[in-house]
Design a protein around this motif. Structure first.
Motif, PDB file in Angstrom:
ATOM      1  N   LYS A 151       7.415   3.501  -6.917  1.00 38.76           N
ATOM      2  CA  LYS A 151       5.983   3.745  -7.053  1.00 38.76           C
ATOM      3  C   LYS A 151       5.369   2.725  -8.015  1.00 38.76           C
ATOM      4  O   LYS A 151       5.924   2.439  -9.073  1.00 38.76           O
TER       5      LYS A 151
ATOM      6  N   ALA B  44      -0.459   7.811  -2.559  1.00 35.61           N
ATOM      7  CA  ALA B  44      -0.149   8.028  -1.149  1.00 35.61           C
ATOM      8  C   ALA B  44       0.426   9.418  -0.893  1.00 35.61           C
ATOM      9  O   ALA B  44       0.260   9.969   0.194  1.00 35.61           O
TER      10      ALA B  44
ATOM     11  N   VAL C 217      -2.695  -0.776  -8.031  1.00 37.83           N
ATOM     12  CA  VAL C 217      -2.970  -0.596  -6.606  1.00 37.83           C
ATOM     13  C   VAL C 217      -4.431  -0.876  -6.282  1.00 37.83           C
ATOM     14  O   VAL C 217      -5.282  -1.023  -7.159  1.00 37.83           O
TER      15      VAL C 217
ATOM     16  N   TRP D  99      -5.109   6.289  -0.964  1.00 35.89           N
ATOM     17  CA  TRP D  99      -4.168   5.575  -0.101  1.00 35.89           C
ATOM     18  C   TRP D  99      -4.848   5.201   1.208  1.00 35.89           C
ATOM     19  O   TRP D  99      -5.590   6.002   1.795  1.00 35.89           O
ATOM     20  N   ASP D 100      -4.589   3.983   1.663  1.00 36.74           N
ATOM     21  CA  ASP D 100      -5.171   3.484   2.909  1.00 36.74           C
ATOM     22  C   ASP D 100      -4.051   3.192   3.903  1.00 36.74           C
ATOM     23  O   ASP D 100      -3.475   2.100   3.892  1.00 36.74           O
TER      24      ASP D 100
ATOM     25  N   GLU E  55       0.032  -2.300   4.310  1.00 33.16           N
ATOM     26  CA  GLU E  55       0.873  -1.149   4.632  1.00 33.16           C
ATOM     27  C   GLU E  55       1.942  -1.548   5.648  1.00 33.16           C
ATOM     28  O   GLU E  55       1.643  -2.229   6.628  1.00 33.16           O
TER      29      GLU E  55
ATOM     30  N   GLU F 173       0.813  -1.215   0.000  1.00 31.77           N
ATOM     31  CA  GLU F 173       0.000   0.000   0.000  1.00 31.77           C
ATOM     32  C   GLU F 173       0.850   1.270   0.000  1.00 31.77           C
ATOM     33  O   GLU F 173       0.479   2.260  -0.635  1.00 31.77           O
ATOM     34  N   HIS F 174       1.986   1.265   0.692  1.00 33.80           N
ATOM     35  CA  HIS F 174       2.815   2.471   0.763  1.00 33.80           C
ATOM     36  C   HIS F 174       3.461   2.807  -0.574  1.00 33.80           C
ATOM     37  O   HIS F 174       4.005   3.903  -0.735  1.00 33.80           O
TER      38      HIS F 174
ATOM     39  N   SER G 164       1.705   2.952  -3.306  1.00 37.02           N
ATOM     40  CA  SER G 164       0.650   3.539  -4.132  1.00 37.02           C
ATOM     41  C   SER G 164       1.056   4.938  -4.590  1.00 37.02           C
ATOM     42  O   SER G 164       1.521   5.754  -3.783  1.00 37.02           O
TER      43      SER G 164
END
Length: 361
Positions: free
Chosen positions: A199, A167, A205, A210-211, A217, A161-162, A164
């Motif tokens: 990235k 983000a 994604v 971004w979560d 994450e 996730e990071h 994305s």
């Protein structure tokens, strides 16, 4: 203390034919690793001390066997995490098997080799005697249950996730490199770039937002993230399935609908009428035992998977993915009279007339 991080194997970006339209390319990138819905993923734990890799001891030079066997407590925790994902009501299911040749997912517990997994159906490219997932530290230690949920997320097709592009993270690159070069990870700069700083393509994604609470994450210590400002003091996801995680997996793997699959009768085409990322399922009851061909027709990118029902569940038989090619998917398989087969067709995208169909002959 620096966190232990999942380390995905570095892989080359997919190469698609030039000239593909943006919508078609986007659909291929987002769906290429995802399983067809309704798949039963069989998982296997390496269970003998001889299962592992032969590794030279750096001090003596003697070759020693490295075990891939995990304790019952660790295996039970992973079983619980598979059930937690399945408990979301998704269209995938998970079944443990004792024969590694029956397993799409083969799980080891080699200490010191990091925790990692293949992503989605990339697992099918791994040799039957090799791992598709590894846990490199004790999952039963406090705060480590999320590692099992995270690696299963990769097996379902999810990425970090990071990474994305949505983000908006501005890293202190050298602080990240320095932190990951030390214990307990000891990563090279290339591995750190691939798993943290690089990235992802927007189409890879989980969504357009971004979560930071996602199970996919990483946690980060203070000083590694410069922006957004609220994470300068560190980022600490809870290690649980977030609402966005649940929405993502339910979107890709919705529960089975009723009525059930249509029958695919030999020499009679069946229109698909699918939109992007939609799927059609069919049953085949072969009237005779012989080699059959199952293929799609029309202007569309699709993956076709044939399963044979054994002991009440579908077992993978063969498949073809025509994504990004000028050809339609065509698979050949020997089907036996009296047995039950399932054909699943998932569409990436269509163009031209948009009319697509599938036939068995």
């Amino acid at each position: 203390m620096t966190a232990r991080y999942c380390s995905l194997a570095q892989a080359s970006a997919p190469v698609f034919a030039p000239g593909l339209g943006a919508e078609r390319l986007s659909a291929l990138i987002s769906g290429r690793r995802m399983w067809v819905n309704g798949t039963v993923l069989h998982y296997y734990f390496f269970d003998r001390d001889s299962d592992g890799s032969a590794t030279p001891d750096p001090e003596t030079g003697h070759v020693r066997q490295v075990s891939w066997v995990g304790s019952k407590e660790q295996q039970d925790l992973v079983r619980e995490c598979f059930q937690e994902w399945h408990g979301l009501g998704v269209g995938l299911s998970f079944v443990e098997v004792r024969d590694r040749s029956e397993a799409e997912l083969r799980i080891g517990f080699q200490r010191g080799d990091g925790s990692w997994s293949t992503v989605g159906k990339d697992a099918l490219q791994v040799g039957l005697n090799d791992r598709t997932m590894n846990f490199g530290w004790d999952l039963t230690a406090p705060g480590e249950r999320g590692t099992a949920l995270h690696e299963i997320g990769h097996a379902l097709g999810m990425l970090h996730e990071h990474q994305s592009p949505f983000a908006g993270i501005h890293w202190d690159d050298e602080a990240v490199y320095a932190d990951l070069a030390g214990p307990p990870n000891f990563w090279s700069r290339d591995k750190t770039f691939f798993n943290i700083l690089r990235k992802l393509d927007p189409d890879e994604v989980n969504g357009s937002v971004w979560d930071p609470h996602s199970i996919m994450e990483y946690p980060f210590a203070a000083g590694m993230i410069l922006e957004p400002e609220q994470f300068r003091a560190g980022l600490n996801p809870p290690g649980l399935l977030s609402r966005a995680d649940k929405e993502f997996v339910r979107r890709w793997y919705p529960p089975a609908e009723t009525p059930g699959p249509r029958e695919l009768v030999p020499f009679r085409s069946a229109p698909l009428r699918l939109g992007p990322a939609e799927q059609a399922d069919f049953v085949v009851e072969p009237p005779e035992t012989r080699e059959y061909t199952v293929g799609t027709f029309g202007d569309g990118d699709a993956v076709v998977v044939v399963f044979e029902e054994r002991d009440g569940e579908p077992r993978y038989l063969t498949a073809q993915d025509d994504g990004g090619t000028p050809h339609n998917a065509t698979v050949k398989a020997r089907l036996v009279k009296g047995r039950h087969y399932v054909v699943r067709v998932r569409l990436y995208s269509s163009w031209g007339s948009g009319e697509t169909a599938v036939m068995c002959w």
